[in-house]
Design a protein around this motif. Structure first.
Motif, PDB file in Angstrom:
ATOM      1  N   GLU A 184       0.828  -1.212   0.000  1.00 49.90           N
ATOM      2  CA  GLU A 184       0.000   0.000   0.000  1.00 49.90           C
ATOM      3  C   GLU A 184       0.861   1.261   0.000  1.00 49.90           C
ATOM      4  O   GLU A 184       0.533   2.248  -0.667  1.00 49.90           O
ATOM      5  CB  GLU A 184      -0.937  -0.009   1.212  1.00 49.90           C
ATOM      6  CG  GLU A 184      -1.964   1.112   1.169  1.00 49.90           C
ATOM      7  CD  GLU A 184      -3.049   0.968   2.221  1.00 49.90           C
ATOM      8  OE1 GLU A 184      -3.931   1.842   2.265  1.00 49.90           O
ATOM      9  OE2 GLU A 184      -3.009  -0.009   3.003  1.00 49.90           O
ATOM     10  N   LYS A 209      -6.618  -2.629  -2.624  1.00 45.58           N
ATOM     11  CA  LYS A 209      -5.729  -1.491  -2.359  1.00 45.58           C
ATOM     12  C   LYS A 209      -4.955  -1.054  -3.610  1.00 45.58           C
ATOM     13  O   LYS A 209      -4.005  -0.293  -3.532  1.00 45.58           O
ATOM     14  CB  LYS A 209      -4.757  -1.844  -1.219  1.00 45.58           C
ATOM     15  CG  LYS A 209      -5.445  -1.995   0.136  1.00 45.58           C
ATOM     16  CD  LYS A 209      -4.459  -2.352   1.232  1.00 45.58           C
ATOM     17  CE  LYS A 209      -5.141  -2.456   2.590  1.00 45.58           C
ATOM     18  NZ  LYS A 209      -5.618  -1.155   3.105  1.00 45.58           N
ATOM     19  N   ASP A 333      -4.270   2.988   4.861  1.00 48.13           N
ATOM     20  CA  ASP A 333      -5.485   2.528   5.545  1.00 48.13           C
ATOM     21  C   ASP A 333      -5.171   1.239   6.294  1.00 48.13           C
ATOM     22  O   ASP A 333      -4.945   0.200   5.680  1.00 48.13           O
ATOM     23  CB  ASP A 333      -6.606   2.302   4.537  1.00 48.13           C
ATOM     24  CG  ASP A 333      -7.793   1.587   5.153  1.00 48.13           C
ATOM     25  OD1 ASP A 333      -8.050   1.804   6.351  1.00 48.13           O
ATOM     26  OD2 ASP A 333      -8.454   0.794   4.447  1.00 48.13           O
TER      27      ASP A 333
END
Length: 703
Positions: A184, A209, A333
């Motif tokens: 990510e 993602k 996230d």
């Protein structure tokens, strides 16, 4: 407070009750609210603990070699005792901690009480962490999100070593927690990311993602898939976050890379590299070290000395702060990675099935109210004020492997043990039936049931603690050295009034081998040569720090100054020292010391760190009146020219057991110190004189 620990001996994971640590200089004391279980790393530790001895040996061949070398020099029984003692020391689990600062140590200005912080603290209700391993949490980041800080920094450091540029294709092999965070972060960095894993659930999270996924379990050919995605070019970089014993992964990484690609290892895999695969493409390979620059650097992590940002842009602390910033701005996230939240008391829900657990991130939740005592009472002992009750300050290897077994043999009555973290002291207290474990050594000094204080801390704490114990009216035993500076020594002299005994751990004079030689040679003038094949120690070890350990001459060679003083029956008059090298400084561990004694005797101490570990560690030769006594490693002593004596042979015996037995008898029955106070002072001053001589290049008189 409660802390999760892992037994290396049985493999059991335990929630242990231990005292709350004291806040130390350069650190902050944190009350934990959340911590993250690193399933990959902690799974390896749990599985290693559950393995039998043969399996443990196969996993650590370098340690097996050390054991075999020790057997050659020390014998089988002492070596096995040391091995089992080491396996009996538990490991604190966890390194992703979040909480509030409740105390700030001296020298810390970056944090205040009440600050929310993330650190590499363990799974414990309270942790004391050096300031360079702590980062402030932005207001819009929750505690459970901040728990990803440290593990995120591990992935970030792998990325920094890979040095990806916008638009490059980077492959992440292994989509566990670190792999998913790495992928990510790479997407946020503008890279095309390919994730490789056998677990469909993990590849699906990665796909959401923005990661292109390759799943061998679904029939994907890993190498061909990467080559196809990159139009035959290959990956610019490969970051391996997987944990596996196979060598296939490193081979696949090489085959899927473009010419002059980069391969970075963050995880743990087999490393039987094919030269041809790396040679033909001129690939670079690098292993990433944990959270970033500063890791395992004593001065950075515990000394609080930061690297200048103009020279080292990204330290481990600055990596922590970057992860927190990424969470705060929404670029990272982590909420979607949380698969379970478990109360600390229910920790077994995670660890009992950790090897088969499909979770990605498990969060431990801590109670708002918890026991904050710095002393844990394990049992109510029957101790009398003014008796022979013992309080031990320090719970390191010497205490666990040497002192406590010897005290047990001597039927010692131990009231309390103090340790900095509280964990090691508590484990030893349980093993040796010690009544109390504490993190505040002043509790020991105040306890009327403690009459003898035994100090085995780092060397820079010795003098201060000896002085405090003497002023508290206690008998004192301190492991060598007594002090590191003349000023410290004079403070002890001022506190010592002779009403209580002071003993330094110069155990070798109590060995049956040295006692036998002393009896044979008497007090006639003699020449003594003591050789210490000390072996090298890592350059960054605290012992070498002149302010903390005092160096190996003051810290260890003092043993042999005392030993020669005992054999000659005289005190050092002058000392000179020469060290190996063209420009020796005050800190050396390859030196020869020449000692002049008041009765005309001469002593030579050869303290060397450049010898073979397969040779005997210690050797003493005594020449007197056409007689020679030679002691080899406290196992064999031979005599030449002595009537009625030729050889003494024992198991390894450096005198610890006799020293502690005599000490306890002396405290119970009264009498002078085991070693005359003026001899202790003379030996300490002679060790200082050796260092002064190295600086000046001249003989130094000892007054």
């Amino acid at each position: 407070m409660k802390q999760i620990i892992q037994s290396f001996k049985s493999g059991e994971t335990i929630l242990e009750e231990i005292p709350v640590p004291q806040v130390s200089r350069g650190s902050v004391l944190i009350k934990t609210s959340r911590s993250l279980v690193s399933l990959g790393t902690e799974r390896m530790l749990v599985e290693f603990g559950k393995a039998n001895l043969v399996q443990k040996a196969r996993q650590q061949p370098d340690k097996v070699k050390q054991v075999l070398d020790k057997i050659k020099t020390d014998g089988l029984a002492p070596t096995l005792e040391a091995v089992f003692n080491k396996l009996g020391q538990p490991l604190p689990l966890g390194y992703c901690n979040v909480g509030k600062v409740i105390a700030v140590g001296e020298g810390v200005t970056e944090f205040s009480v009440g600050d929310r912080v993330a650190s590499n603290g363990a799974h414990a209700e309270y942790v004391n962490i050096p300031k360079n391993l702590v980062a402030s949490i932005p207001d819009n980041v929750t505690d459970e999100e901040a728990a990803f800080t440290v593990i995120g920094a591990i992935g970030l450091q792998g990325i920094r070593l890979c040095e990806p540029t916008f638009g490059e294709t980077i492959v992440v092999i292994g989509l566990g927690l670190i792999g998913l965070l790495t992928a990510e972060l790479l997407v946020a960095n503008g890279c095309r990311v390919i994730g490789v894993d056998f677990d469909t659930a993990k590849t699906e999270i990665a796909r959401k993602k923005g990661v292109l996924v390759v799943n061998p379990a679904a029939g994907d050919d890993v190498i061909k898939s990467v080559i196809d995605i990159t139009n035959g070019i290959g990956a610019d970089g490969v970051i391996i976050t997987a944990s596996a014993k196979t060598n296939d992964i490193i081979s696949q990484a090489a085959q899927m890379s473009r010419k002059r690609g980069r391969v970075i290892l963050v995880g743990v895999i087999g490393l039987n590299l094919s030269r041809a695969e790396f040679y033909e493409k001129e690939l670079s390979f690098q292993v990433s070290c944990s959270y970033g620059p500063g890791r395992y650097d004593e001065l950075y992590e515990h000394g609080g000395i930061d690297y200048p940002i103009g020279f080292v842009r990204w330290t481990e602390k600055r990596n922590f702060e970057t992860i927190l910033q990424s969470i705060s701005t929404g670029k990272l996230d982590v909420k979607s990675l949380i698969t379970e939240r478990v109360a600390l008391e229910s920790y077994k829900e995670i660890y009992d099935n950790i090897s088969n657990k499909g979770s990605i991130a498990s969060i431990l939740e801590y109670p708002e109210e918890s026991n904050a005592s710095n002393t844990v009472v394990l049992h109510q002992g029957n101790f009398n004020a003014g008796g022979a009750g013992i309080g031990i300050i320090g719970a390191g290897n010497f205490t666990s492997m040497t002192m406590l077994p010897a005290l047990k043999t001597a039927n010692a009555s131990i009231v309390s043990i103090a340790s900095a973290s509280g964990l090691s002291g508590t484990i030893m207290a349980k093993k040796y039936n010690i009544a109390k474990s504490t993190t505040d050594y002043n509790e020991i000094l105040r306890d009327p049931a403690v009459n003898l204080v035994m100090i085995t801390t780092r060397h820079n704490q010795h003098a201060r603690m000896v002085t405090a114990a003497l002023k508290a009216g206690k008998h004192v035993f301190v492991e060598k050295p007594l002090a590191l500076t003349g000023e410290e020594l004079e403070g002890i002299v001022a506190a010592y009034d002779g009403t209580k005994t002071l003993t330094v751990g110069f155990n070798r004079r109590f060995s049956p081998h040295i006692q036998k030689i002393k009896k044979l040679v008497g007090n006639s003038p003699m020449n003594v040569i003591a050789t210490m094949n000390a072996g090298s120690l890592p350059a960054n070890l605290w012992v070498h720090d002149m302010k903390v350990g005092g160096g190996r001459i003051i810290g260890e060679a003092c043993h042999f100054i005392d030993l020669i003083t005992f054999l000659t029956g005289s005190k050092v008059k002058a000392v000179v020292m020469n060290a190996m090298g063209t420009n020796p400084q005050d800190n050396t561990d390859n030196a020869s010391i020449l000692l002049k004694y008041e009765n005309g005797s001469t002593g030579v101490i050869n303290y060397f760190a450049n010898g073979s570990k397969s040779y005997s560690k210690e050797r003493v030769e005594v020449y007197s009146q056409e007689r020679i006594a030679i002691m080899d490693n406290f196992r064999v002593t031979e005599g030449f020219g002595f009537k009625g004596f030729s050889k003494l042979k024992t198991g390894l015996d450096k005198g610890h057991k006799d020293q502690f037995k005599l000490l306890i008898d002396r405290v119970k029955s009264g009498g002078d110190s085991l070693i005359p106070f003026d001899e202790i002072l003379n030996t300490t001053r002679a060790s200082f004189g050796a260092i002064e001589s190295l600086k000046t290049g001249a003989w130094v008189s000892i007054t």
